[in-house]
Scaffold this motif. Sequence first.
Motif, PDB file in Angstrom:
ATOM      1  N   MET A  43      -0.227   0.233  -5.533  1.00  0.00           N
ATOM      2  CA  MET A  43       0.594   1.144  -4.735  1.00  0.00           C
ATOM      3  C   MET A  43       0.858   0.567  -3.344  1.00  0.00           C
ATOM      4  O   MET A  43       1.989   0.605  -2.844  1.00  0.00           O
ATOM      5  N   SER A 109      -4.931   5.285  -0.419  1.00  0.00           N
ATOM      6  CA  SER A 109      -3.918   6.295  -0.719  1.00  0.00           C
ATOM      7  C   SER A 109      -3.580   7.131   0.515  1.00  0.00           C
ATOM      8  O   SER A 109      -2.404   7.336   0.850  1.00  0.00           O
ATOM      9  N   GLY A 206       3.378  -3.528  -8.793  1.00  0.00           N
ATOM     10  CA  GLY A 206       3.902  -2.373  -8.063  1.00  0.00           C
ATOM     11  C   GLY A 206       5.322  -2.582  -7.576  1.00  0.00           C
ATOM     12  O   GLY A 206       6.166  -1.675  -7.676  1.00  0.00           O
ATOM     13  N   MET A 219       1.134   6.791  -6.699  1.00  0.00           N
ATOM     14  CA  MET A 219       1.513   5.766  -7.672  1.00  0.00           C
ATOM     15  C   MET A 219       0.293   5.081  -8.279  1.00  0.00           C
ATOM     16  O   MET A 219       0.335   4.581  -9.410  1.00  0.00           O
TER      17      MET A 219
END
Length: 288
Positions: A43, A109, A206, A219
């Motif tokens: 991600m 994240s 990604g 993601m």
Amino acid sequence: MNLSLQLLSGLAVGCIYSLVAVGFSMVYRAMGLVNFAQGDLMMVGAFVGYSIIISAPALPFWLVVPFAAAVTACLGYIIAQSALWPAIQRGASQTYLVLLTLGIGIVLSNGARLIWGANPLVYPIPLTHETIRVGQYPVPAVYPLIGLTMVVLIVGLHLLFTRTWLGLALRAAADDAQTASVMGVNRRFASAASFALASGIGAAAGVLYAPITFVSADMGMLGIKAFAAAVLGSLGSIPGSVIGGLVIGIGETLGGQLVSSEYQDSLAFLLMIGILLVKPTGLMGKRG
């Protein structure tokens, strides 16, 4: 929808799973741990690719992939050296190390949300909307690039591990760390380098996945399917990870078409469970 079109879609998604799964296997073989931050590193790579595209819109997309991979590989190297290796040196248990990688994933994240925002982002490039025709059906133009990139990366890894001193050192440290140390291989560097390579490969996946969907801080959840692919192929085996990713990608795509797209995720894991019940060691694993 045409069966051949579904197969192409499954192969493209399967290639993404395969690349992330290869990262899982590399870290497991080199460091003996399951890196649940692998999906979040993918991600981060996608977001880095977005920033590169915004900063240098004239840069060809095929160059965005290696640049984003290099930046994410550096981040992975820092994570391995500063967080994972000290824990391994202190004799941390596997449970602690798994929780540590989960924590790293959560930090990545939330960090992505702070830097790039919580809203999904679309790559502002023509490739996002371009299609090519297969028979009478349009398919995303990024599909051939995904397949080509996976082939190049897997061949590159093979050459790295068989033709270069660095690759041979990484293999030696993964196979027998004590003997490799006696022969002058720095185990800490080898582990961190393997983690960095895995991070870079995940980032490439990604960036390639972004044009057929969007980039968001969630993601990284795709990493769960990639982990299933690595386990299906036999965790620690790079060829097994590639095969496992393709099996999961094609299986969930065809299953979603035949049953219902609502059950697509469940079908992927049902496929994994069914195969592991027949062959518990994974597709490329050996008994005993």
